[in-house]
Design a protein around this motif. Structure first.
Motif, PDB file in Angstrom:
ATOM      1  N   TRP A 101     104.865  75.172 -19.135  1.00  0.00           N
ATOM      2  CA  TRP A 101     104.992  76.602 -19.725  1.00  0.00           C
ATOM      3  C   TRP A 101     104.928  77.647 -18.673  1.00  0.00           C
ATOM      4  N   CYS A 102     103.962  77.572 -17.809  1.00  0.00           N
ATOM      5  CA  CYS A 102     103.709  78.510 -16.756  1.00  0.00           C
ATOM      6  C   CYS A 102     104.206  78.467 -15.270  1.00  0.00           C
ATOM      7  N   ASP A 103     104.321  77.177 -14.765  1.00  0.00           N
ATOM      8  CA  ASP A 103     104.702  77.063 -13.532  1.00  0.00           C
ATOM      9  C   ASP A 103     106.395  76.872 -13.442  1.00  0.00           C
ATOM     10  N   PRO A 104     107.157  78.212 -12.722  1.00  0.00           N
ATOM     11  CA  PRO A 104     108.302  78.159 -12.504  1.00  0.00           C
ATOM     12  C   PRO A 104     108.891  77.554 -11.294  1.00  0.00           C
ATOM     13  N   GLY A 105     109.823  76.711 -11.328  1.00  0.00           N
ATOM     14  CA  GLY A 105     110.484  76.004 -10.262  1.00  0.00           C
ATOM     15  C   GLY A 105     111.055  76.934  -9.258  1.00  0.00           C
ATOM     16  N   ARG A 114     114.285  75.827 -19.241  1.00  0.00           N
ATOM     17  CA  ARG A 114     115.331  75.039 -18.917  1.00  0.00           C
ATOM     18  C   ARG A 114     115.984  74.434 -19.917  1.00  0.00           C
ATOM     19  N   ILE A 115     115.076  73.929 -21.148  1.00  0.00           N
ATOM     20  CA  ILE A 115     115.680  73.115 -22.175  1.00  0.00           C
ATOM     21  C   ILE A 115     115.612  74.290 -23.347  1.00  0.00           C
ATOM     22  N   GLY A 116     115.228  75.441 -23.147  1.00  0.00           N
ATOM     23  CA  GLY A 116     115.766  76.424 -24.444  1.00  0.00           C
ATOM     24  C   GLY A 116     114.518  76.467 -25.259  1.00  0.00           C
ATOM     25  N   LEU A 117     113.292  76.157 -24.822  1.00  0.00           N
ATOM     26  CA  LEU A 117     111.992  76.260 -25.794  1.00  0.00           C
ATOM     27  C   LEU A 117     111.403  77.530 -25.693  1.00  0.00           C
ATOM     28  N   ALA A 118     111.814  78.304 -24.534  1.00  0.00           N
ATOM     29  CA  ALA A 118     111.155  79.597 -24.017  1.00  0.00           C
ATOM     30  C   ALA A 118     111.978  80.466 -23.479  1.00  0.00           C
ATOM     31  N   ARG A 119     111.675  81.669 -23.943  1.00  0.00           N
ATOM     32  CA  ARG A 119     112.491  82.843 -23.351  1.00  0.00           C
ATOM     33  C   ARG A 119     112.123  83.349 -21.860  1.00  0.00           C
ATOM     34  N   GLY A 120     110.894  82.915 -21.661  1.00  0.00           N
ATOM     35  CA  GLY A 120     109.957  83.666 -20.506  1.00  0.00           C
ATOM     36  C   GLY A 120     108.936  82.608 -20.054  1.00  0.00           C
ATOM     37  N   ARG A 121     108.337  82.866 -19.112  1.00  0.00           N
ATOM     38  CA  ARG A 121     107.064  82.025 -18.792  1.00  0.00           C
ATOM     39  C   ARG A 121     105.926  82.522 -19.241  1.00  0.00           C
ATOM     40  N   VAL A 122     104.904  81.648 -19.418  1.00  0.00           N
ATOM     41  CA  VAL A 122     103.570  82.245 -20.166  1.00  0.00           C
ATOM     42  C   VAL A 122     102.709  82.428 -18.769  1.00  0.00           C
ATOM     43  N   TYR A 123     102.235  83.666 -18.837  1.00  0.00           N
ATOM     44  CA  TYR A 123     101.224  83.805 -17.546  1.00  0.00           C
ATOM     45  C   TYR A 123      99.808  83.513 -17.932  1.00  0.00           C
ATOM     46  N   GLU A 124      98.882  83.353 -17.177  1.00  0.00           N
ATOM     47  CA  GLU A 124      97.451  83.053 -16.985  1.00  0.00           C
ATOM     48  C   GLU A 124      96.908  84.252 -17.550  1.00  0.00           C
ATOM     49  N   ARG A 125      97.302  85.231 -17.346  1.00  0.00           N
ATOM     50  CA  ARG A 125      96.560  86.432 -18.050  1.00  0.00           C
ATOM     51  C   ARG A 125      96.609  86.578 -19.330  1.00  0.00           C
ATOM     52  N   ASP A 126      97.507  85.801 -19.987  1.00  0.00           N
ATOM     53  CA  ASP A 126      97.732  86.036 -21.537  1.00  0.00           C
ATOM     54  C   ASP A 126      96.647  84.917 -22.195  1.00  0.00           C
ATOM     55  N   PHE A 127      95.966  84.189 -21.370  1.00  0.00           N
ATOM     56  CA  PHE A 127      95.002  83.391 -21.818  1.00  0.00           C
ATOM     57  C   PHE A 127      93.583  83.879 -22.093  1.00  0.00           C
ATOM     58  N   MET A 128      93.413  85.183 -21.225  1.00  0.00           N
ATOM     59  CA  MET A 128      92.115  85.802 -21.157  1.00  0.00           C
ATOM     60  C   MET A 128      92.037  86.431 -22.580  1.00  0.00           C
TER      61      MET A 128
END
Length: 128
Positions: A101-105, A114-128
């Motif tokens: 979910w977080c690490d882009p290739g 890539r498989i269509g489960l997310a529209r964008g990546r999840v950032y670490e700042r969203d966990f704080m």
């Protein structure tokens, strides 16, 4: 083709990542043409799985392969390895979430994108 592929067929072009590759096709359809069978055999690979585990072993120090030193009398345990397997299981889950979910290739997309489960990546700042 000349042989049943559910018994296994050796891949004729060896690669460094998969030198002795044998492909077994358990759900063979009798009407499959030769080009379709060749494409199926060529695309059967575990290279991405091996790549993921190599990346995990190199990024998580506790999961690295043990090294044997001459002064350690053949023992493979070192101070960076974990005592409790439960801790390693938790680290594997955290790393799997981060990888998916977080690490882009290289193409700036995560596996979930890539498989269509997310529209964008999840950032670490969203966990704080």
């Amino acid at each position: 083709m000349g042989w049943p592929l559910n018994l296994g067929a050796r891949f004729p072009f060896s690669r460094k990542s998969e030198p002795n590759k044998v492909v077994k096709v358990p759900t063979w359809r009798p009407g499959r043409d030769a080009m379709s069978a060749a494409r199926l055999i060529r695309r059967a690979t575990l290279r991405s799985v091996g790549s993921y585990f190599h990346k995990f072993r190199s990024n998580v120090r506790f999961a690295s392969r043990p090294s044997i030193s001459s002064g350690n009398v053949g023992r493979t345990w070192d101070k960076q390895y974990l005592y409790k397997p439960e801790v390693m299981a938790k680290m594997v889950q955290i790393y799997r979430f981060y990888h998916n979910w977080c690490d882009p290739g290289d193409d700036k997309k995560t596996p979930a994108m890539r498989i269509g489960l997310a529209r964008g990546r999840v950032y670490e700042r969203d966990f704080m």
